[in-house]
Motif scaffolding. Structure first.
Motif, PDB file in Angstrom:
ATOM      1  N   UNK A  14      -9.016  66.194  77.050  1.00  0.00           N
ATOM      2  CA  UNK A  14      -7.737  66.326  77.748  1.00  0.00           C
ATOM      3  C   UNK A  14      -7.802  65.735  79.151  1.00  0.00           C
ATOM      4  N   UNK A  15      -6.708  65.136  79.558  1.00  0.00           N
ATOM      5  CA  UNK A  15      -6.487  64.472  80.850  1.00  0.00           C
ATOM      6  C   UNK A  15      -7.093  63.065  80.898  1.00  0.00           C
ATOM      7  N   UNK A  16      -7.871  62.685  79.901  1.00  0.00           N
ATOM      8  CA  UNK A  16      -8.440  61.344  79.893  1.00  0.00           C
ATOM      9  C   UNK A  16      -7.458  60.330  79.317  1.00  0.00           C
ATOM     10  N   UNK A  17      -7.862  59.078  79.326  1.00  0.00           N
ATOM     11  CA  UNK A  17      -7.050  57.997  78.779  1.00  0.00           C
ATOM     12  C   UNK A  17      -7.542  57.619  77.391  1.00  0.00           C
ATOM     13  N   UNK A  18      -6.622  57.586  76.457  1.00  0.00           N
ATOM     14  CA  UNK A  18      -6.915  57.141  75.103  1.00  0.00           C
ATOM     15  C   UNK A  18      -6.731  55.622  75.048  1.00  0.00           C
ATOM     16  N   UNK A  19      -7.731  54.926  74.543  1.00  0.00           N
ATOM     17  CA  UNK A  19      -7.642  53.476  74.406  1.00  0.00           C
ATOM     18  C   UNK A  19      -7.942  53.074  72.965  1.00  0.00           C
ATOM     19  N   UNK A  20      -7.020  52.367  72.357  1.00  0.00           N
ATOM     20  CA  UNK A  20      -7.183  51.898  70.982  1.00  0.00           C
ATOM     21  C   UNK A  20      -6.950  50.391  70.915  1.00  0.00           C
ATOM     22  N   UNK A  21      -7.594  49.787  69.928  1.00  0.00           N
ATOM     23  CA  UNK A  21      -7.456  48.349  69.714  1.00  0.00           C
ATOM     24  C   UNK A  21      -7.010  48.090  68.285  1.00  0.00           C
ATOM     25  N   UNK A  22      -6.101  47.156  68.136  1.00  0.00           N
ATOM     26  CA  UNK A  22      -5.670  46.685  66.827  1.00  0.00           C
ATOM     27  C   UNK A  22      -6.075  45.218  66.708  1.00  0.00           C
ATOM     28  N   UNK A  23      -7.008  44.943  65.820  1.00  0.00           N
ATOM     29  CA  UNK A  23      -7.462  43.580  65.601  1.00  0.00           C
ATOM     30  C   UNK A  23      -6.682  42.975  64.442  1.00  0.00           C
ATOM     31  N   UNK A  24      -6.083  41.828  64.696  1.00  0.00           N
ATOM     32  CA  UNK A  24      -5.221  41.183  63.717  1.00  0.00           C
ATOM     33  C   UNK A  24      -5.930  39.970  63.112  1.00  0.00           C
ATOM     34  N   UNK A  25      -5.884  39.860  61.809  1.00  0.00           N
ATOM     35  CA  UNK A  25      -6.393  38.665  61.131  1.00  0.00           C
ATOM     36  C   UNK A  25      -5.316  38.138  60.193  1.00  0.00           C
ATOM     37  N   UNK A  26      -5.333  36.833  59.994  1.00  0.00           N
ATOM     38  CA  UNK A  26      -4.352  36.219  59.106  1.00  0.00           C
ATOM     39  C   UNK A  26      -3.056  35.815  59.787  1.00  0.00           C
ATOM     40  N   UNK A  27      -2.939  36.112  61.062  1.00  0.00           N
ATOM     41  CA  UNK A  27      -1.755  35.709  61.835  1.00  0.00           C
ATOM     42  C   UNK A  27      -2.149  35.645  63.294  1.00  0.00           C
ATOM     43  N   UNK A  28      -1.534  34.720  64.004  1.00  0.00           N
ATOM     44  CA  UNK A  28      -1.786  34.595  65.433  1.00  0.00           C
ATOM     45  C   UNK A  28      -0.764  35.428  66.193  1.00  0.00           C
ATOM     46  N   UNK A  29      -1.237  36.300  67.060  1.00  0.00           N
ATOM     47  CA  UNK A  29      -0.324  37.183  67.774  1.00  0.00           C
ATOM     48  C   UNK A  29       0.724  36.422  68.586  1.00  0.00           C
ATOM     49  N   UNK A  30       0.375  35.415  69.355  1.00  0.00           N
ATOM     50  CA  UNK A  30       1.380  34.760  70.188  1.00  0.00           C
ATOM     51  C   UNK A  30       2.263  33.764  69.449  1.00  0.00           C
ATOM     52  N   UNK A  31       1.875  33.321  68.258  1.00  0.00           N
ATOM     53  CA  UNK A  31       2.649  32.292  67.568  1.00  0.00           C
ATOM     54  C   UNK A  31       3.162  32.732  66.214  1.00  0.00           C
ATOM     55  N   UNK A  32       2.824  33.930  65.801  1.00  0.00           N
ATOM     56  CA  UNK A  32       3.185  34.368  64.459  1.00  0.00           C
ATOM     57  C   UNK A  32       4.569  34.965  64.334  1.00  0.00           C
TER      58      UNK A  32
END
Length: 126
Positions: A14-32
């Motif tokens: 509690x009181x801390x920061x939760x950090x999560x990552x979503x790794x994407x494959x098969x599509x480009x995030x900025x151009x998809x």
């Protein structure tokens, strides 16, 4: 085939920061031309939409969580990240990243999203 994979710590104090990552494959995030959403499901409750980042980098957040949520992208790694500040036990949930073809603020119907990660359990406890 587009695939999403969430990762992050399973236990946060509690009181801390939760950090999560979503790794994407098969599509480009900025151009998809997808919108990359974070959605969570607390135990025994329905899905809750948290926020989204577009392919162009624009972000939108749930009014309920806006003050302590930050979504970003790392185009070099093709990842989307979620930070949730000052967590409490009420933030315990399975966290999902999901891709949509249109911008849908607050949508929780599963069939509105074209791709889902498998989800990652996060427990907030001391």
């Amino acid at each position: 085939q587009v695939q999403l994979q969430e990762s992050g710590p399973g236990l946060v104090k509690p009181s801390q920061t939760l950090s999560l990552t979503c790794t994407v494959s098969g599509a480009s995030i900025p151009t998809g031309y997808y919108y990359w959403n974070w959605i969570r499901q607390p135990p025994g409750k329905g899905l809750e939409w948290m926020g989204v980042i577009s392919y162009s980098g624009s972000t939108y957040y749930s009014p309920h969580l806006k003050s302590r949520t930050y979504i970003a992208r790392d185009t070099s790694k093709n990842q989307v990240t979620l930070q949730l500040l000052s967590v409490t036990p009420e933030d315990t949930a399975v966290y999902y990243c999901a891709a949509s073809m249109t911008l849908m603020l607050g949508a929780t119907a599963e069939n509105l999203y074209v791709y889902w990660g498998q989800g990652t359990q996060v427990t907030v406890s001391s």
